[in-house]
Design a protein around this motif. Structure first.
Motif, PDB file in Angstrom:
ATOM      1  N   VAL A 152     -15.656 -12.643 -13.021  1.00  0.00           N
ATOM      2  CA  VAL A 152     -16.661 -12.624 -14.076  1.00  0.00           C
ATOM      3  C   VAL A 152     -16.185 -11.892 -15.318  1.00  0.00           C
ATOM      4  O   VAL A 152     -16.647 -12.136 -16.423  1.00  0.00           O
ATOM      5  CB  VAL A 152     -17.968 -11.978 -13.573  1.00  0.00           C
ATOM      6  CG1 VAL A 152     -17.771 -10.527 -13.219  1.00  0.00           C
ATOM      7  CG2 VAL A 152     -19.081 -12.156 -14.571  1.00  0.00           C
ATOM      8  N   PHE A 153     -15.238 -10.996 -15.163  1.00  0.00           N
ATOM      9  CA  PHE A 153     -14.799 -10.170 -16.270  1.00  0.00           C
ATOM     10  C   PHE A 153     -13.516 -10.677 -16.927  1.00  0.00           C
ATOM     11  O   PHE A 153     -12.841  -9.913 -17.617  1.00  0.00           O
ATOM     12  CB  PHE A 153     -14.578  -8.725 -15.794  1.00  0.00           C
ATOM     13  CG  PHE A 153     -15.793  -8.120 -15.160  1.00  0.00           C
ATOM     14  CD1 PHE A 153     -16.950  -7.901 -15.891  1.00  0.00           C
ATOM     15  CD2 PHE A 153     -15.779  -7.764 -13.820  1.00  0.00           C
ATOM     16  CE1 PHE A 153     -18.078  -7.339 -15.314  1.00  0.00           C
ATOM     17  CE2 PHE A 153     -16.899  -7.207 -13.225  1.00  0.00           C
ATOM     18  CZ  PHE A 153     -18.056  -6.985 -13.970  1.00  0.00           C
ATOM     19  N   TRP A 154     -13.160 -11.936 -16.716  1.00  0.00           N
ATOM     20  CA  TRP A 154     -11.870 -12.414 -17.190  1.00  0.00           C
ATOM     21  C   TRP A 154     -11.735 -12.339 -18.710  1.00  0.00           C
ATOM     22  O   TRP A 154     -10.647 -12.074 -19.228  1.00  0.00           O
ATOM     23  CB  TRP A 154     -11.624 -13.850 -16.716  1.00  0.00           C
ATOM     24  CG  TRP A 154     -12.513 -14.880 -17.330  1.00  0.00           C
ATOM     25  CD1 TRP A 154     -13.732 -15.291 -16.882  1.00  0.00           C
ATOM     26  CD2 TRP A 154     -12.245 -15.652 -18.503  1.00  0.00           C
ATOM     27  NE1 TRP A 154     -14.259 -16.262 -17.695  1.00  0.00           N
ATOM     28  CE2 TRP A 154     -13.356 -16.503 -18.707  1.00  0.00           C
ATOM     29  CE3 TRP A 154     -11.189 -15.712 -19.406  1.00  0.00           C
ATOM     30  CZ2 TRP A 154     -13.447 -17.400 -19.766  1.00  0.00           C
ATOM     31  CZ3 TRP A 154     -11.259 -16.604 -20.468  1.00  0.00           C
ATOM     32  CH2 TRP A 154     -12.376 -17.440 -20.631  1.00  0.00           C
ATOM     33  N   GLN A 155     -12.848 -12.542 -19.433  1.00  0.00           N
ATOM     34  CA  GLN A 155     -12.762 -12.459 -20.887  1.00  0.00           C
ATOM     35  C   GLN A 155     -12.538 -11.026 -21.354  1.00  0.00           C
ATOM     36  O   GLN A 155     -11.869 -10.798 -22.362  1.00  0.00           O
ATOM     37  CB  GLN A 155     -14.031 -13.021 -21.524  1.00  0.00           C
ATOM     38  CG  GLN A 155     -14.158 -14.537 -21.408  1.00  0.00           C
ATOM     39  CD  GLN A 155     -15.399 -15.051 -22.100  1.00  0.00           C
ATOM     40  OE1 GLN A 155     -16.494 -14.531 -21.904  1.00  0.00           O
ATOM     41  NE2 GLN A 155     -15.246 -16.077 -22.913  1.00  0.00           N
ATOM     42  N   LEU A 156     -13.105 -10.080 -20.633  1.00  0.00           N
ATOM     43  CA  LEU A 156     -12.975  -8.672 -21.000  1.00  0.00           C
ATOM     44  C   LEU A 156     -11.633  -8.098 -20.557  1.00  0.00           C
ATOM     45  O   LEU A 156     -10.962  -7.400 -21.321  1.00  0.00           O
ATOM     46  CB  LEU A 156     -14.112  -7.858 -20.383  1.00  0.00           C
ATOM     47  CG  LEU A 156     -15.531  -8.320 -20.714  1.00  0.00           C
ATOM     48  CD1 LEU A 156     -16.546  -7.488 -19.958  1.00  0.00           C
ATOM     49  CD2 LEU A 156     -15.778  -8.239 -22.218  1.00  0.00           C
ATOM     50  N   GLN A 157     -11.259  -8.386 -19.326  1.00  0.00           N
ATOM     51  CA  GLN A 157     -10.022  -7.857 -18.765  1.00  0.00           C
ATOM     52  C   GLN A 157      -8.795  -8.638 -19.198  1.00  0.00           C
ATOM     53  O   GLN A 157      -7.702  -8.088 -19.354  1.00  0.00           O
ATOM     54  CB  GLN A 157     -10.100  -7.859 -17.237  1.00  0.00           C
ATOM     55  CG  GLN A 157      -8.883  -7.271 -16.548  1.00  0.00           C
ATOM     56  CD  GLN A 157      -8.946  -7.445 -15.037  1.00  0.00           C
ATOM     57  OE1 GLN A 157      -9.586  -8.381 -14.544  1.00  0.00           O
ATOM     58  NE2 GLN A 157      -8.315  -6.545 -14.301  1.00  0.00           N
ATOM     59  N   GLY A 182      -7.323  -9.478 -22.706  1.00  0.00           N
ATOM     60  CA  GLY A 182      -8.751  -9.658 -22.854  1.00  0.00           C
ATOM     61  C   GLY A 182      -9.275  -8.984 -24.109  1.00  0.00           C
ATOM     62  O   GLY A 182      -8.511  -8.480 -24.933  1.00  0.00           O
ATOM     63  N   THR A 183     -10.580  -8.956 -24.245  1.00  0.00           N
ATOM     64  CA  THR A 183     -11.195  -8.366 -25.433  1.00  0.00           C
ATOM     65  C   THR A 183     -11.264  -6.850 -25.354  1.00  0.00           C
ATOM     66  O   THR A 183     -11.483  -6.187 -26.376  1.00  0.00           O
ATOM     67  CB  THR A 183     -12.611  -8.925 -25.636  1.00  0.00           C
ATOM     68  OG1 THR A 183     -13.402  -8.669 -24.460  1.00  0.00           O
ATOM     69  CG2 THR A 183     -12.568 -10.430 -25.877  1.00  0.00           C
ATOM     70  N   SER A 185      -9.466  -3.109 -24.086  1.00  0.00           N
ATOM     71  CA  SER A 185      -8.214  -2.466 -23.698  1.00  0.00           C
ATOM     72  C   SER A 185      -8.291  -2.125 -22.214  1.00  0.00           C
ATOM     73  O   SER A 185      -9.374  -2.118 -21.613  1.00  0.00           O
ATOM     74  CB  SER A 185      -7.992  -1.191 -24.509  1.00  0.00           C
ATOM     75  OG  SER A 185      -8.979  -0.218 -24.183  1.00  0.00           O
ATOM     76  N   GLU A 186      -7.150  -1.847 -21.613  1.00  0.00           N
ATOM     77  CA  GLU A 186      -7.133  -1.506 -20.191  1.00  0.00           C
ATOM     78  C   GLU A 186      -7.999  -0.276 -19.908  1.00  0.00           C
ATOM     79  O   GLU A 186      -8.736  -0.234 -18.920  1.00  0.00           O
ATOM     80  CB  GLU A 186      -5.702  -1.249 -19.734  1.00  0.00           C
ATOM     81  CG  GLU A 186      -5.587  -0.933 -18.245  1.00  0.00           C
ATOM     82  CD  GLU A 186      -4.166  -0.709 -17.798  1.00  0.00           C
ATOM     83  OE1 GLU A 186      -3.943  -0.391 -16.597  1.00  0.00           O
ATOM     84  OE2 GLU A 186      -3.250  -0.845 -18.640  1.00  0.00           O
ATOM     85  N   GLN A 187      -7.933   0.702 -20.773  1.00  0.00           N
ATOM     86  CA  GLN A 187      -8.701   1.930 -20.597  1.00  0.00           C
ATOM     87  C   GLN A 187     -10.201   1.660 -20.685  1.00  0.00           C
ATOM     88  O   GLN A 187     -10.994   2.166 -19.879  1.00  0.00           O
ATOM     89  CB  GLN A 187      -8.295   2.965 -21.650  1.00  0.00           C
ATOM     90  CG  GLN A 187      -9.003   4.307 -21.510  1.00  0.00           C
ATOM     91  CD  GLN A 187      -8.530   5.321 -22.536  1.00  0.00           C
ATOM     92  OE1 GLN A 187      -7.768   4.995 -23.455  1.00  0.00           O
ATOM     93  NE2 GLN A 187      -8.980   6.554 -22.389  1.00  0.00           N
ATOM     94  N   ASP A 188     -10.605   0.871 -21.675  1.00  0.00           N
ATOM     95  CA  ASP A 188     -12.027   0.559 -21.839  1.00  0.00           C
ATOM     96  C   ASP A 188     -12.548  -0.287 -20.683  1.00  0.00           C
ATOM     97  O   ASP A 188     -13.682  -0.106 -20.230  1.00  0.00           O
ATOM     98  CB  ASP A 188     -12.262  -0.166 -23.163  1.00  0.00           C
ATOM     99  CG  ASP A 188     -12.091   0.738 -24.367  1.00  0.00           C
ATOM    100  OD1 ASP A 188     -12.154   1.975 -24.180  1.00  0.00           O
ATOM    101  OD2 ASP A 188     -11.884   0.219 -25.478  1.00  0.00           O
ATOM    102  N   PHE A 189     -11.724  -1.206 -20.204  1.00  0.00           N
ATOM    103  CA  PHE A 189     -12.149  -2.041 -19.079  1.00  0.00           C
ATOM    104  C   PHE A 189     -12.305  -1.205 -17.813  1.00  0.00           C
ATOM    105  O   PHE A 189     -13.272  -1.366 -17.068  1.00  0.00           O
ATOM    106  CB  PHE A 189     -11.143  -3.167 -18.837  1.00  0.00           C
ATOM    107  CG  PHE A 189     -11.520  -4.058 -17.697  1.00  0.00           C
ATOM    108  CD1 PHE A 189     -12.565  -4.963 -17.817  1.00  0.00           C
ATOM    109  CD2 PHE A 189     -10.845  -3.989 -16.482  1.00  0.00           C
ATOM    110  CE1 PHE A 189     -12.925  -5.779 -16.750  1.00  0.00           C
ATOM    111  CE2 PHE A 189     -11.199  -4.795 -15.417  1.00  0.00           C
ATOM    112  CZ  PHE A 189     -12.249  -5.701 -15.558  1.00  0.00           C
ATOM    113  N   ASP A 190     -11.364  -0.305 -17.579  1.00  0.00           N
ATOM    114  CA  ASP A 190     -11.458   0.575 -16.415  1.00  0.00           C
ATOM    115  C   ASP A 190     -12.742   1.404 -16.477  1.00  0.00           C
ATOM    116  O   ASP A 190     -13.416   1.604 -15.455  1.00  0.00           O
ATOM    117  CB  ASP A 190     -10.250   1.508 -16.349  1.00  0.00           C
ATOM    118  CG  ASP A 190      -8.973   0.776 -15.981  1.00  0.00           C
ATOM    119  OD1 ASP A 190      -9.056  -0.417 -15.617  1.00  0.00           O
ATOM    120  OD2 ASP A 190      -7.890   1.394 -16.060  1.00  0.00           O
TER     121      ASP A 190
END
Length: 241
Positions: A152-157, A182-183, A185-190
């Motif tokens: 579900v998070f493919w656009q974000l990640q 994705g839209t 950053s790795e840090q924001d997604f985590d």
């Protein structure tokens, strides 16, 4: 974005008790039951990305209002889906008949998912989807092999690909690497996934903080009772000796 056709069946097969592969190390989730801002963000993420298919039927929006220390209006405007009332449970928008028709099974309620699994497992699972063109949905998961749901998070990640290594003549996944950014950053997604997991841990036992607070008084009472019992025992038995 609340289009249910792009919301996956989050943890659909978890009720079947399929465990993560033992060779995979789980990532650590930073769970904080007292971080109300994190819980609010996690609740919003759940409503946006998960509630189209899943419910959390053992909690009401009003309970979150009380536990998060915010007023009812903020819960309804910033967390709850449009049209919800403060006394409603977190029911899914998906019809049970439709879900069985589309997916072959009704997506499970996630009220206790964090208790049946654990925070680290959920955190690692949600971050470990990768592209697999051999699968009907085009994705697979490092933690839960052959899971029957998309990311579900493919656009974000972004889209991750598996990096393989050869061990005893067999191809094994060594790590996952972002192939298409994705839209976030790795840090924001985590941080986003951590908030979601923090919320799922909370709904598994909303009364946990209250239980821990009362537990201190209970232990104090038991300690005093033990001390008094010991004094009574000495008093009753002093003449026996």
């Amino acid at each position: 974005m609340k289009n249910i056709f792009f919301i996956p069946i989050l943890l659909l097969a978890l009720s079947f008790g399929v465990a993560a592969e033992e060779s995979v190390s789980l990532q650590h989730a930073n769970i904080s039951p007292t971080d109300n801002e994190s819980l609010q963000r996690g609740a919003k993420h759940f409503v946006t990305y998960c509630q189209g298919c899943h419910s959390i039927k053992h909690i009401r929006y009003q309970r979150m209002s009380l536990d998060f220390g915010i007023d009812d209006k903020k819960v309804l405007t910033e967390i709850a889906p449009q049209g919800a009332t403060i006394y409603e449970q977190m029911h899914t928008a998906m019809n049970a008949h439709d879900s069985e028709k589309w997916f072959g099974i009704q997506p499970p309620d996630l009220s206790l998912i964090a208790r049946s699994r654990n925070a680290d497992w959920l955190y690692s699972y949600l971050k470990s989807f990768y592209t697999d063109t051999k699968k009907p949905l085009g994705t697979n998961n490092l933690i839960f092999k052959d899971v029957g749901m998309p990311n579900v998070f493919w656009q974000l990640q972004g889209e991750q690909k598996a990096m393989y290594k050869t061990v005893d003549g067999q191809q094994e996944i060594e790590k996952l690497a972002v192939d298409v950014p994705g839209t976030l950053s790795e840090q924001d997604f985590d941080a986003m996934i951590n908030d979601l997991v923090n919320f799922l841990v909370y709904v598994g036992e909303p009364i946990k903080l209250e239980r821990q607070r009362l537990g201190k008084y209970v232990l104090f009472f038991l300690g005093m009772f033990l001390f008094i019992s010991y004094l009574l025992k000495k008093e009753y038995w002093k003449d026996v000796h």
